[in-house]
Design a protein around this motif. Structure first.
Motif, PDB file in Angstrom:
ATOM      1  N   ASP A   1     -25.202 -47.580  19.147  1.00 34.94           N
ATOM      2  CA  ASP A   1     -26.137 -46.918  19.952  1.00 34.94           C
ATOM      3  C   ASP A   1     -25.936 -47.475  21.257  1.00 34.94           C
ATOM      4  OD1 ASP A   1     -28.781 -45.322  20.299  1.00 34.94           O
ATOM      5  OD2 ASP A   1     -29.241 -47.271  21.332  1.00 34.94           O
ATOM      6  N   GLU A   2     -25.954 -48.851  21.340  1.00 32.10           N
ATOM      7  CA  GLU A   2     -25.483 -49.275  22.604  1.00 32.10           C
ATOM      8  C   GLU A   2     -24.153 -49.092  23.223  1.00 32.10           C
ATOM      9  OE1 GLU A   2     -24.020 -53.844  22.822  1.00 32.10           O
ATOM     10  OE2 GLU A   2     -26.143 -54.097  23.087  1.00 32.10           O
ATOM     11  N   GLY A   3     -23.205 -48.935  22.339  1.00 32.04           N
ATOM     12  CA  GLY A   3     -21.945 -48.137  23.171  1.00 32.04           C
ATOM     13  C   GLY A   3     -21.959 -46.878  23.495  1.00 32.04           C
ATOM     14  N   VAL A   4     -22.752 -46.224  22.924  1.00 31.98           N
ATOM     15  CA  VAL A   4     -22.882 -44.648  23.386  1.00 31.98           C
ATOM     16  C   VAL A   4     -23.617 -44.410  24.623  1.00 31.98           C
ATOM     17  CG1 VAL A   4     -24.149 -42.497  22.831  1.00 31.98           C
ATOM     18  CG2 VAL A   4     -22.897 -43.533  21.086  1.00 31.98           C
ATOM     19  N   ARG A   5     -24.765 -45.509  24.710  1.00 37.77           N
ATOM     20  CA  ARG A   5     -25.387 -45.265  26.008  1.00 37.77           C
ATOM     21  C   ARG A   5     -24.388 -46.016  27.134  1.00 37.77           C
ATOM     22  NH1 ARG A   5     -30.750 -44.493  25.454  1.00 37.77           N
ATOM     23  NH2 ARG A   5     -31.308 -44.352  23.146  1.00 37.77           N
ATOM     24  N   GLN A   6     -23.434 -46.887  26.983  1.00 33.13           N
ATOM     25  CA  GLN A   6     -22.634 -47.260  27.927  1.00 33.13           C
ATOM     26  C   GLN A   6     -21.778 -46.523  28.526  1.00 33.13           C
ATOM     27  OE1 GLN A   6     -20.541 -51.036  26.474  1.00 33.13           O
ATOM     28  NE2 GLN A   6     -22.506 -52.077  26.392  1.00 33.13           N
ATOM     29  N   VAL A   7     -21.196 -45.382  27.477  1.00 36.15           N
ATOM     30  CA  VAL A   7     -20.321 -44.212  28.106  1.00 36.15           C
ATOM     31  C   VAL A   7     -21.365 -43.431  28.829  1.00 36.15           C
ATOM     32  CG1 VAL A   7     -18.808 -42.387  27.264  1.00 36.15           C
ATOM     33  CG2 VAL A   7     -18.803 -44.739  25.867  1.00 36.15           C
ATOM     34  N   ALA A   8     -22.518 -43.161  28.371  1.00 42.15           N
ATOM     35  CA  ALA A   8     -23.347 -42.283  29.002  1.00 42.15           C
ATOM     36  C   ALA A   8     -23.365 -42.581  30.613  1.00 42.15           C
ATOM     37  CB  ALA A   8     -24.675 -41.957  28.332  1.00 42.15           C
ATOM     38  N   GLU A   9     -23.933 -43.882  30.586  1.00 43.42           N
ATOM     39  CA  GLU A   9     -23.935 -44.698  31.918  1.00 43.42           C
ATOM     40  C   GLU A   9     -22.661 -44.395  32.837  1.00 43.42           C
ATOM     41  OE1 GLU A   9     -26.540 -46.087  34.675  1.00 43.42           O
ATOM     42  OE2 GLU A   9     -26.877 -45.606  32.543  1.00 43.42           O
ATOM     43  N   ILE A  10     -21.597 -44.677  32.204  1.00 44.42           N
ATOM     44  CA  ILE A  10     -20.227 -44.384  33.042  1.00 44.42           C
ATOM     45  C   ILE A  10     -20.392 -42.981  33.497  1.00 44.42           C
ATOM     46  CG2 ILE A  10     -17.695 -43.932  32.816  1.00 44.42           C
ATOM     47  CD1 ILE A  10     -17.811 -46.143  30.499  1.00 44.42           C
ATOM     48  N   ALA A  11     -20.803 -41.977  32.682  1.00 43.10           N
ATOM     49  CA  ALA A  11     -20.591 -40.337  33.028  1.00 43.10           C
ATOM     50  C   ALA A  11     -21.840 -40.146  34.188  1.00 43.10           C
ATOM     51  CB  ALA A  11     -21.201 -39.656  31.756  1.00 43.10           C
ATOM     52  N   LYS A  12     -22.727 -41.238  34.143  1.00 41.23           N
ATOM     53  CA  LYS A  12     -23.915 -40.686  34.970  1.00 41.23           C
ATOM     54  C   LYS A  12     -23.593 -41.565  36.348  1.00 41.23           C
ATOM     55  CE  LYS A  12     -28.966 -42.526  36.002  1.00 41.23           C
ATOM     56  NZ  LYS A  12     -29.813 -43.070  35.465  1.00 41.23           N
ATOM     57  N   ASP A  13     -22.892 -42.664  36.401  1.00 38.80           N
ATOM     58  CA  ASP A  13     -22.267 -43.302  37.579  1.00 38.80           C
ATOM     59  C   ASP A  13     -21.445 -42.303  38.161  1.00 38.80           C
ATOM     60  OD1 ASP A  13     -23.803 -45.437  37.225  1.00 38.80           O
ATOM     61  OD2 ASP A  13     -22.325 -46.846  36.310  1.00 38.80           O
ATOM     62  N   ALA A  14     -20.387 -41.667  37.280  1.00 36.51           N
ATOM     63  CA  ALA A  14     -19.529 -40.937  37.861  1.00 36.51           C
ATOM     64  C   ALA A  14     -19.893 -39.566  38.728  1.00 36.51           C
ATOM     65  CB  ALA A  14     -18.351 -40.414  36.795  1.00 36.51           C
TER      66      ALA A  14
ATOM     67  N   MET B   1     -12.529 -47.555  27.579  1.00 35.63           N
ATOM     68  CA  MET B   1     -13.534 -48.124  26.480  1.00 35.63           C
ATOM     69  C   MET B   1     -13.474 -47.577  25.040  1.00 35.63           C
ATOM     70  SD  MET B   1     -17.837 -47.918  26.773  1.00 35.63           S
ATOM     71  CE  MET B   1     -18.872 -48.689  25.877  1.00 35.63           C
ATOM     72  N   LEU B   2     -13.000 -46.405  24.906  1.00 34.06           N
ATOM     73  CA  LEU B   2     -12.663 -45.896  23.730  1.00 34.06           C
ATOM     74  C   LEU B   2     -11.473 -46.435  22.859  1.00 34.06           C
ATOM     75  CD1 LEU B   2     -13.630 -42.049  24.116  1.00 34.06           C
ATOM     76  CD2 LEU B   2     -14.845 -43.928  22.577  1.00 34.06           C
ATOM     77  N   ALA B   3     -10.642 -46.607  24.047  1.00 37.59           N
ATOM     78  CA  ALA B   3      -9.247 -47.120  23.417  1.00 37.59           C
ATOM     79  C   ALA B   3      -9.210 -48.588  23.217  1.00 37.59           C
ATOM     80  CB  ALA B   3      -8.100 -47.155  24.696  1.00 37.59           C
ATOM     81  N   GLU B   4     -10.316 -49.312  23.449  1.00 38.15           N
ATOM     82  CA  GLU B   4     -10.733 -50.994  23.273  1.00 38.15           C
ATOM     83  C   GLU B   4     -11.434 -51.139  22.167  1.00 38.15           C
ATOM     84  OE1 GLU B   4     -11.792 -52.359  27.092  1.00 38.15           O
ATOM     85  OE2 GLU B   4      -9.682 -52.020  27.938  1.00 38.15           O
ATOM     86  N   ASP B   5     -12.191 -49.928  21.852  1.00 40.90           N
ATOM     87  CA  ASP B   5     -13.467 -49.894  20.658  1.00 40.90           C
ATOM     88  C   ASP B   5     -13.043 -49.115  19.777  1.00 40.90           C
ATOM     89  OD1 ASP B   5     -15.816 -50.096  19.325  1.00 40.90           O
ATOM     90  OD2 ASP B   5     -16.898 -50.513  21.025  1.00 40.90           O
TER      91      ASP B   5
END
Length: 224
Positions: free
Chosen positions: A70-83, A103-107
């Motif tokens: 859940d924490e990781g998903v929210r981080q990806v969503a925040e990347i989209a929001k910032d973009a 992020m997905l490549a490293e996780d």
């Protein structure tokens, strides 16, 4: 009537909360490196605590996975929001594309749940759908309206592209962890409508020997 908090919702003591955060951090690192199919014993060992501590903070393995992802998903969503705050539609799309791919490549764990599903993480997937889908759709739509992104790209293409890049990352991670950037550059050139030449690729191609090591190493690991 008593106004005290119920045991389930009572705030954790400071030391208990530290242990919880420590476990989440350890689990995130283990899942990122090895994927979601790891035992709680491995997480506890990485955190430097006994497995009993894990069960005191999380009812079962699925609950721990859910909290971490859940924490990781929210981080990806925040990347989209910032973009989406970027004025240039193509730069916004490219920014999200590269940052999310990194992020997905490293996780590995995050990649497994977002792109492959399963592992009893329904809530994390619901969060991804609610937060990510409209933001990614908006990034794609803006870039297409500006004429910079090919208009036949569909939103569903995005996770398929990420699956391809994830496969490239997984195959080459022990030889050249950043190899995915080369293929991300190639894909971005294929997605953009442009006249000013190709995007500079982020890393050289693997040598013949490196490619062989990547392929044979993955095959040997899969056979274990």
């Amino acid at each position: 009537m008593s106004t005290s908090a119920s045991p389930q919702h009572r705030p954790l003591r400071a030391d208990a909360e530290r242990n919880r955060r420590r476990l989440l951090r350890a689990a995130r690192e283990v899942f990122a490196a090895r994927g979601l199919d790891v035992a709680l014993d491995d997480v506890a060992r990485h955190a430097g605590v006994g497995v009993g501590t894990v069960y005191r903070r999380f009812a079962n393995r699925e609950e721990l996975v859910e909290a971490v992802l859940d924490e990781g998903v929210r981080q990806v969503a925040e990347i989209a929001k910032d973009a989406l705050t970027d004025d240039d539609p193509w730069e916004a799309f490219e920014r999200f594309f590269l940052e999310a791919t990194a992020m997905l490549a490293e996780d590995r764990g995050l990649r497994e749940i977002l792109l492959l599903g399963g592992h009893g993480t329904g809530a994390a997937l619901e969060t991804a759908q609610a937060l990510l889908t409209p933001r990614v759709d908006a990034l794609i739509e803006r870039a297409q309206r500006s004429g910079q992104l090919r208009d036949d790209l569909e939103p569903i293409d995005f996770p398929m592209i990420q699956l391809m890049l994830g496969a490239a990352s997984e195959r080459s991670r022990d030889v050249e962890p950043g190899q995915w950037r080369r293929y991300a550059g190639l894909l971005l050139d294929g997605l953009r409508t442009r006249r000013d030449g190709p995007t500079a690729l982020g890393t050289p191609a693997l040598t013949g020997n490196e490619f062989y090591r990547s392929m044979t190493g993955h095959a040997n690991e899969s056979a274990r």
